[in-house]
Design an enzyme around this catalytic site. Structure first.
Site, PDB file in Angstrom:
ATOM      1  N   HIS A   1       3.049  68.067  45.157  1.00  0.00           N
ATOM      2  CA  HIS A   1       4.182  68.013  44.201  1.00  0.00           C
ATOM      3  C   HIS A   1       4.379  69.397  43.603  1.00  0.00           C
ATOM      4  O   HIS A   1       3.627  69.805  42.711  1.00  0.00           O
ATOM      5  CB  HIS A   1       3.890  66.998  43.089  1.00  0.00           C
ATOM      6  CG  HIS A   1       5.006  66.837  42.095  1.00  0.00           C
ATOM      7  ND1 HIS A   1       5.431  65.602  41.658  1.00  0.00           N
ATOM      8  CD2 HIS A   1       5.792  67.741  41.445  1.00  0.00           C
ATOM      9  CE1 HIS A   1       6.420  65.749  40.789  1.00  0.00           C
ATOM     10  NE2 HIS A   1       6.649  67.047  40.632  1.00  0.00           N
TER      11      HIS A   1
ATOM     12  N   LYS B   1      12.646  61.095  46.751  1.00  0.00           N
ATOM     13  CA  LYS B   1      12.208  61.102  45.356  1.00  0.00           C
ATOM     14  C   LYS B   1      13.161  60.331  44.470  1.00  0.00           C
ATOM     15  O   LYS B   1      14.377  60.550  44.499  1.00  0.00           O
ATOM     16  CB  LYS B   1      12.139  62.566  44.874  1.00  0.00           C
ATOM     17  CG  LYS B   1      11.732  62.763  43.433  1.00  0.00           C
ATOM     18  CD  LYS B   1      10.230  62.695  43.248  1.00  0.00           C
ATOM     19  CE  LYS B   1       9.844  62.680  41.786  1.00  0.00           C
ATOM     20  NZ  LYS B   1       9.563  63.995  41.246  1.00  0.00           N
TER      21      LYS B   1
ATOM     22  N   ASP C   1       2.731  69.820  40.126  1.00  0.00           N
ATOM     23  CA  ASP C   1       3.962  69.805  39.330  1.00  0.00           C
ATOM     24  C   ASP C   1       4.195  71.166  38.681  1.00  0.00           C
ATOM     25  O   ASP C   1       4.694  71.257  37.561  1.00  0.00           O
ATOM     26  CB  ASP C   1       3.946  68.686  38.274  1.00  0.00           C
ATOM     27  CG  ASP C   1       5.331  68.456  37.672  1.00  0.00           C
ATOM     28  OD1 ASP C   1       6.333  68.812  38.313  1.00  0.00           O
ATOM     29  OD2 ASP C   1       5.394  67.926  36.546  1.00  0.00           O
TER      30      ASP C   1
ATOM     31  N   HIS D   1       9.286  59.707  39.776  1.00  0.00           N
ATOM     32  CA  HIS D   1       9.102  60.195  38.409  1.00  0.00           C
ATOM     33  C   HIS D   1       9.150  58.943  37.544  1.00  0.00           C
ATOM     34  O   HIS D   1      10.215  58.396  37.295  1.00  0.00           O
ATOM     35  CB  HIS D   1      10.190  61.204  38.009  1.00  0.00           C
ATOM     36  CG  HIS D   1       9.999  61.693  36.599  1.00  0.00           C
ATOM     37  ND1 HIS D   1       9.557  62.967  36.305  1.00  0.00           N
ATOM     38  CD2 HIS D   1      10.124  61.060  35.402  1.00  0.00           C
ATOM     39  CE1 HIS D   1       9.443  63.092  34.983  1.00  0.00           C
ATOM     40  NE2 HIS D   1       9.782  61.946  34.422  1.00  0.00           N
TER      41      HIS D   1
ATOM     42  N   HIS E   1       7.529  72.487  42.385  1.00  0.00           N
ATOM     43  CA  HIS E   1       8.909  72.973  42.236  1.00  0.00           C
ATOM     44  C   HIS E   1       8.906  74.468  42.555  1.00  0.00           C
ATOM     45  O   HIS E   1       8.279  75.254  41.835  1.00  0.00           O
ATOM     46  CB  HIS E   1       9.404  72.762  40.804  1.00  0.00           C
ATOM     47  CG  HIS E   1       9.373  71.323  40.383  1.00  0.00           C
ATOM     48  ND1 HIS E   1      10.456  70.483  40.510  1.00  0.00           N
ATOM     49  CD2 HIS E   1       8.376  70.568  39.859  1.00  0.00           C
ATOM     50  CE1 HIS E   1      10.133  69.271  40.086  1.00  0.00           C
ATOM     51  NE2 HIS E   1       8.864  69.292  39.684  1.00  0.00           N
TER      52      HIS E   1
ATOM     53  N   HIS F   1       2.692  62.749  39.098  1.00  0.00           N
ATOM     54  CA  HIS F   1       2.188  63.327  37.837  1.00  0.00           C
ATOM     55  C   HIS F   1       1.884  62.274  36.771  1.00  0.00           C
ATOM     56  O   HIS F   1       2.483  62.255  35.715  1.00  0.00           O
ATOM     57  CB  HIS F   1       3.126  64.407  37.297  1.00  0.00           C
ATOM     58  CG  HIS F   1       4.599  64.060  37.237  1.00  0.00           C
ATOM     59  ND1 HIS F   1       5.086  62.855  36.828  1.00  0.00           N
ATOM     60  CD2 HIS F   1       5.681  64.821  37.528  1.00  0.00           C
ATOM     61  CE1 HIS F   1       6.401  62.886  36.864  1.00  0.00           C
ATOM     62  NE2 HIS F   1       6.795  64.056  37.292  1.00  0.00           N
TER      63      HIS F   1
HETATM   64  N1  LIG Z   1       7.588  68.331  35.059  1.00  0.00           N
HETATM   65  C1  LIG Z   1       8.473  68.936  34.315  1.00  0.00           C
HETATM   66  O1  LIG Z   1       8.274  69.020  33.107  1.00  0.00           O
HETATM   67  N2  LIG Z   1       9.586  69.494  34.831  1.00  0.00           N
HETATM   68  C2  LIG Z   1      10.020  69.433  36.209  1.00  0.00           C
HETATM   69  C3  LIG Z   1      10.628  68.135  36.568  1.00  0.00           C
HETATM   70  C4  LIG Z   1       9.662  66.994  36.765  1.00  0.00           C
HETATM   71  O2  LIG Z   1       8.755  67.071  37.582  1.00  0.00           O
HETATM   72  O3  LIG Z   1       9.783  65.972  36.079  1.00  0.00           O
HETATM   73  C5  LIG Z   1      11.023  70.572  36.429  1.00  0.00           C
HETATM   74  O4  LIG Z   1      11.704  70.564  37.479  1.00  0.00           O
HETATM   75  O5  LIG Z   1      11.130  71.459  35.589  1.00  0.00           O
HETATM   76 ZN   LIG Z   2       7.804  67.717  39.092  1.00  0.00          ZN
HETATM   77 ZN   LIG Z   3       8.854  64.558  37.364  1.00  0.00          ZN
END
Ligand SMILES: NC(=O)N[C@@H](CC(=O)O)C(=O)O
Ligand SMILES: [Zn+2]
Ligand SMILES: [Zn+2]
Length: 347
Positions: free
Chosen positions: A14, A100, A248, A137, A16, A175
């Site tokens: 996971h 997702k 995450d 999520h 970003h 998460h």
């Molecule tokens: N985890 C977070 O606080 N933020 C994530 C989005 C997510 O995973 O929910 C993001 O894309 O910024």
């Molecule tokens: Zn995330």
């Molecule tokens: Zn998330």
């Protein structure tokens, strides 16, 4: 106590990576330690089909450091308009590994998310049929539900129902942040797994709120009280293969975090495996790090385990106060503080 820790190269289930100029930094950080990563699709606009996933994948591959074989595993972003044929095409692509579910409004860039889970039941049916895992999520968005209770409500109102209704659908509860989520996953069938972040293992809401409000600890789902942190530590170090690594890591530019209305997300990819090592070591469970980080996720997704190794050395180092992030900068988790473990590079 050993000063070196060698483990099979881990994967991040996971992450970003964002897009554009940021990719050269986020991809370099992730690929230093991880062989593969499940790439979150919450771009603006989101990654809705195989074609968009292919284009994003190409941008990630182009951003890899020279010689890197980092393998981005792409994910579709489910909307009310996702069709069964989008799922079939995604599965057939070979490079899309999951889809997702973002409840609309639950988190960063979730405005295009699903407004009612029942709207996508036909799509979930197809995912179960073709073998495409559902990533969730897991938070409700009802304004009357307290932000600290949103994960538990999601389990009770939605997740239980989805898991019962689609017994062959693989589901990753992303998460997780509560004892309730740990207990739900433990009791669920083998089709249900969960990712756990390093920051939810290392911190609880006191770290975010006592002695001043610390925006770099603000993420969603929000850090909970310490009994929940303890339950997550128990789960991650238990050896139960349902729980595996998902950072995450979610960078936002410094100005967007240090703001009157700061964004949710912690940047951990620069030293993720080192942060996990610290959490496991606090539990005297360093021997449990390798299965959590390098075995269980691949097994759950039905992918081969990696074959290369990485080595961590016990050698304190200071985390920079900020890191480059496209034309801006990002403040990493633990900025200015010391980390105990360092990834050995160039070996
Ligand atoms: N985890 C977070 O606080 N933020 C994530 C989005 C997510 O995973 O929910 C993001 O894309 O910024
Ligand atoms: Zn995330
Ligand atoms: Zn998330």
């Amino acid at each position: 106590m050993s000063d070196r820790l060698t483990l099979l190269r881990p994967d991040d289930w996971h992450i970003h990576l964002r897009d554009g100029e940021a990719l050269s930094h986020t991809v370099a950080d992730a690929s230093r330690q991880f062989a593969r990563a499940i790439i979150m699709p919450n771009l603006v606009p989101p990654v809705r089909n195989a074609e968009e996933a292919d284009a994003y994948r190409q941008r990630i591959l182009a951003a890899r450091p020279a010689g890197s074989r980092f393998d981005p595993l792409m994910v579709l972003y489910l909307t009310d308009a996702t069709r069964p044929q989008d799922v079939r095409q995604a599965k057939a692509s070979g490079f899309v590994h999951a889809a997702k579910l973002y409840p609309a409004g639950a988190t960063t860039n979730s405005a295009s998310g699903v407004t009612r889970i029942d709207n996508i039941f036909e799509v979930l049916e197809t995912m179960a049929e073709v073998g495409l895992p559902l990533l969730v999520h897991g938070e409700v968005t009802l304004p009357e539900i307290d932000v600290f209770d949103r994960e538990k409500h999601f389990i009770d109102e939605h997740l239980t129902r989805v898991v019962e209704r689609f017994p062959t659908l693989k589901v990753v509860f992303e998460h997780i942040t509560t004892r309730d989520a740990v207990q739900f996953v433990e009791a669920a069938p083998a089709t249900v797994g969960a990712t756990i972040t390093a920051h939810h293992l290392l911190y609880n809401r006191n770290h975010m709120l006592v002695g001043g409000i610390r925006p770099h600890f603000y993420c969603l789902p929000i850090l909970k009280r310490n009994v929940h942190q303890e339950a997550l530590l128990d789960a991650a170090t238990s050896g139960n293969p349902k729980f595996f690594l998902g950072t995450d890591s979610a960078p936002h530019a410094q100005h967007a975090k240090e703001s009157a209305c700061g964004c949710a997300g912690c940047y951990t990819a620069f030293a993720a495996i080192e942060l996990y090592a610290e959490a496991f070591e606090q539990r005297g469970a360093l021997d449990r790090l390798e299965p959590f980080a390098s075995h269980f996720g691949a097994d759950f997704y039905g992918l081969p385990r990696n074959t290369e190794q990485i080595t961590l050395v016990r050698e304190g180092w200071t985390v920079p106060s900020h890191l480059p992030f496209g034309e801006r900068q990002v403040v990493p988790l633990r900025a200015g503080e010391t980390l105990q473990w360092r990834l050995e590079t160039g070996a």
